[in-house]
Design an enzyme around this catalytic site. Structure first.
Site, PDB file in Angstrom:
ATOM      1  N   ARG A  29       2.936   0.667   3.445  1.00  0.00           N
ATOM      2  CA  ARG A  29       3.415  -0.615   3.957  1.00  0.00           C
ATOM      3  C   ARG A  29       3.668  -1.588   2.807  1.00  0.00           C
ATOM      4  O   ARG A  29       3.017  -1.528   1.764  1.00  0.00           O
ATOM      5  CB  ARG A  29       2.447  -1.225   4.957  1.00  0.00           C
ATOM      6  CG  ARG A  29       1.229  -1.904   4.371  1.00  0.00           C
ATOM      7  CD  ARG A  29       0.362  -2.564   5.438  1.00  0.00           C
ATOM      8  NE  ARG A  29      -0.122  -1.577   6.386  1.00  0.00           N
ATOM      9  CZ  ARG A  29       0.277  -1.519   7.657  1.00  0.00           C
ATOM     10  NH1 ARG A  29       1.139  -2.399   8.124  1.00  0.00           N
ATOM     11  NH2 ARG A  29      -0.214  -0.588   8.456  1.00  0.00           N
TER      12      ARG A  29
ATOM     13  N   GLY B 252      -4.543   9.344 -11.665  1.00  0.00           N
ATOM     14  CA  GLY B 252      -4.725   7.955 -11.254  1.00  0.00           C
ATOM     15  C   GLY B 252      -6.185   7.699 -10.959  1.00  0.00           C
ATOM     16  O   GLY B 252      -6.754   8.354 -10.080  1.00  0.00           O
TER      17      GLY B 252
ATOM     18  N   GLU C 240      -8.814   4.037   9.286  1.00  0.00           N
ATOM     19  CA  GLU C 240      -9.198   4.194   7.879  1.00  0.00           C
ATOM     20  C   GLU C 240      -9.627   2.845   7.304  1.00  0.00           C
ATOM     21  O   GLU C 240      -9.148   1.794   7.696  1.00  0.00           O
ATOM     22  CB  GLU C 240      -8.056   4.812   7.075  1.00  0.00           C
ATOM     23  CG  GLU C 240      -6.749   4.027   7.100  1.00  0.00           C
ATOM     24  CD  GLU C 240      -6.602   3.108   5.915  1.00  0.00           C
ATOM     25  OE1 GLU C 240      -7.474   3.150   5.023  1.00  0.00           O
ATOM     26  OE2 GLU C 240      -5.635   2.342   5.895  1.00  0.00           O
TER      27      GLU C 240
ATOM     28  N   THR D 114       0.850  -1.189   0.000  1.00  0.00           N
ATOM     29  CA  THR D 114       0.000   0.000   0.000  1.00  0.00           C
ATOM     30  C   THR D 114       0.888   1.241   0.000  1.00  0.00           C
ATOM     31  O   THR D 114       2.104   1.142  -0.141  1.00  0.00           O
ATOM     32  CB  THR D 114      -0.920   0.016   1.229  1.00  0.00           C
ATOM     33  OG1 THR D 114      -0.156   0.364   2.395  1.00  0.00           O
ATOM     34  CG2 THR D 114      -1.570  -1.348   1.457  1.00  0.00           C
ATOM     35  N   CYS D 115       0.254   2.404   0.191  1.00  0.00           N
ATOM     36  CA  CYS D 115       1.029   3.647   0.177  1.00  0.00           C
ATOM     37  C   CYS D 115       1.919   3.794   1.406  1.00  0.00           C
ATOM     38  O   CYS D 115       2.775   4.680   1.433  1.00  0.00           O
ATOM     39  CB  CYS D 115       0.103   4.850   0.052  1.00  0.00           C
ATOM     40  SG  CYS D 115      -1.117   4.986   1.374  1.00  0.00           S
TER      41      CYS D 115
ATOM     42  N   GLY E  98      -7.831   7.150  -6.320  1.00  0.00           N
ATOM     43  CA  GLY E  98      -8.307   8.254  -7.140  1.00  0.00           C
ATOM     44  C   GLY E  98      -9.805   8.429  -7.046  1.00  0.00           C
ATOM     45  O   GLY E  98     -10.316   9.561  -7.005  1.00  0.00           O
TER      46      GLY E  98
ATOM     47  N   GLY F  62      -7.628   4.787  -9.988  1.00  0.00           N
ATOM     48  CA  GLY F  62      -7.864   3.574  -9.207  1.00  0.00           C
ATOM     49  C   GLY F  62      -8.711   3.859  -7.985  1.00  0.00           C
ATOM     50  O   GLY F  62      -9.423   4.873  -7.923  1.00  0.00           O
ATOM     51  N   SER F  63      -8.627   2.972  -6.994  1.00  0.00           N
ATOM     52  CA  SER F  63      -9.470   3.116  -5.803  1.00  0.00           C
ATOM     53  C   SER F  63      -9.155   4.395  -5.036  1.00  0.00           C
ATOM     54  O   SER F  63     -10.059   5.083  -4.556  1.00  0.00           O
ATOM     55  CB  SER F  63      -9.300   1.893  -4.891  1.00  0.00           C
ATOM     56  OG  SER F  63      -7.939   1.741  -4.504  1.00  0.00           O
TER      57      SER F  63
END
Length: 443
Positions: free
Chosen positions: A52, A189, A114, A49-50, A194, A191-192
């Protein structure tokens, strides 16, 4: 076999290191296939992920499995093992289960509570499954983690503030621009992340939106969604990024690219006229060239900046209740796993008993060839009933005993007492290894 976790996150490594370690969608299959080449690893899943990068694997041996996974990640990142181990953490068996449950619940996130990580865990599973890297253990572990994450969010107030990395970044952008209402935004982007940024920008009251993506079709779909909400939205490809930069007040970027997609030259050209421009760089690695932050009028909100924001820790007050749920669910999962491990032994015992019964009935046929069919059937039923009754109590009890910590010794004792062939037990365990995919993992 046990679950081994090897990973690094915002808690253990600085952003520059996480950028090196990041495993994009295109690279995940290569990492999975490389790790599975080792006979010490039977299942593997990559969660990137962003903030990890974690590899979950089912291994035959702890040290051997750790070496295989660590070397694969080090080679991907272009780092030596000595350097990598400064930032990595390792969890094994129960600790690995507890960690994934905490991650899926948002307890280990940069923004506590989150929910985006639930989708990221689901995607990690889907990628591993599509490359035949998932067996019974990781299937059950992933399914349980998703269920636990949903339970935490529904039964606690951990996400009451609705915080996410995106919302924290946009709050900072709002402060820098003295408000987002009426502004022009660009989302790079589709994706999810974005999609989430688009939804939050719409709620913030922007008037205009540029959706920029490599795939024009995905950009058009996201722009159409924004137009339905009353925002003037246009879709363009990355080749035309300069059009969006020339108009935008705030740019949110999270493409998953391996190198920056927004260069110093791109931004310098867009700033002609002396206006202010805020970048929310949520990419890992970064989407925005670090030198952009030095330009006059430019503010870059990146993952390092978000990590320092107090809002990112605001939901921690509800973490106690969430942590208790995670602890309870870990105990429940481990009990189920211990029972699952003894089941092949019990099944093999019943198969062995059935084989003995059939062999004795064949001997009976040889000794009493004139036995009437009805009489033989009654004898067979009686023998089977006796065997079933004899086995019922010990097999039920061994499952109960095996569900407790250290209960694997009871299954081993059962195998020794009845001289069960290890290959037979293994064959029983392998048959039907992976249940049908569940709704939890594919909805």
């Amino acid at each position: 076999m046990s679950v081994l976790l090897f990973g690094a996150s915002h808690r253990s490594a600085p952003v520059p290191v996480l950028e090196k370690l990041a495993i994009g969608e295109a690279d995940q299959p290569k990492i999975i296939e490389h790790i599975l080449q080792s006979p010490l690893v039977t299942e593997v899943m990559v969660l990137s992920t962003c903030n990890r990068v974690e590899v979950y694997a089912v291994v035959e041996a702890f040290h051997g499995g750790l070496t295989v996974i660590g070397e694969a990640i080090a080679r991907h990142a272009g780092m030596g093992m000595n350097e990598l181990t400064k930032y990595a953490y390792v969890r094994y068996s129960e600790a690995a289960v507890e960690h994934l449950f905490a991650v899926a619940s948002g307890l280990d996130s940069m923004v506590v509570g989150e929910q985006q990580v639930l989708g990221q865990v689901r995607n990690a599973y889907a990628t591993a499954e599509s490359h035949q890297a998932v067996g019974r253990v990781l299937h059950e572990l992933s399914q349980s983690a998703l269920r636990v994450g949903k339970r935490v969010h529904s039964e606690t107030g951990i996400d009451a503030a609705g915080a996410s990395v995106v919302s924290v970044a946009l709050n900072l952008a709002d402060n820098k621009l003295d408000g987002l209402p009426g502004r022009t935004a660009a989302v790079v982007g589709a994706g999810s992340m974005g999609s989430l940024a688009t939804a939050q920008l719409i709620r913030a009251g922007i008037d205009n939106l540029w959706v920029v993506n490599r795939s024009a079709e995905r950009a058009r779909r996201l722009a159409a969604t924004a137009r339905e909400a009353g925002v003037n939205a246009q879709a363009i490809t990355l080749d035309n990024l300069d059009q969006a930069l020339a108009q935008a007040d705030v740019v949110v970027s999270c493409t998953g690219a391996v190198r920056p997609v927004i260069s110093l030259a791109d931004v310098h050209h867009a700033l002609e006229g002396g206006r202010q421009l805020v970048f929310c760089d949520l990419g890992m690695p970064r989407d925005v060239d670090p030198t952009v932050a030095g330009l006059p009028g430019v503010v870059v909100v990146d993952m390092e900046r978000i990590q320092r924001e107090p809002t990112a820790r605001a939901a921690a007050n509800d973490a106690g209740a969430a942590r208790q749920i995670v602890n309870d669910e870990v105990a429940r999962y481990l009990t189920g796993e211990r029972m699952a491990e003894v089941t092949p032994t019990v099944t093999a015992l019943r198969q062995r008993a059935a084989e003995v019964v059939e062999a004795e009935l064949l001997r009976l046929d040889g000794r009493l060839p004139g036995l009437a069919g009805a009489e033989r059937d009654e004898v067979a039923k009686t023998v089977r009933r006796v065997v079933d009754k004899l086995l019922h109590a010990p097999t039920v009890r061994v499952k109960q005993l095996a569900s407790a910590p250290g209960g694997d010794s009871y299954a081993e004792a059962l195998r020794e007492l009845f001289e069960l062939d290890p290959h037979t037990v293994e064959a029983v365990a392998t048959a039907g290894e992976l249940p049908l995919a569940t709704k939890e993992l594919h909805e």
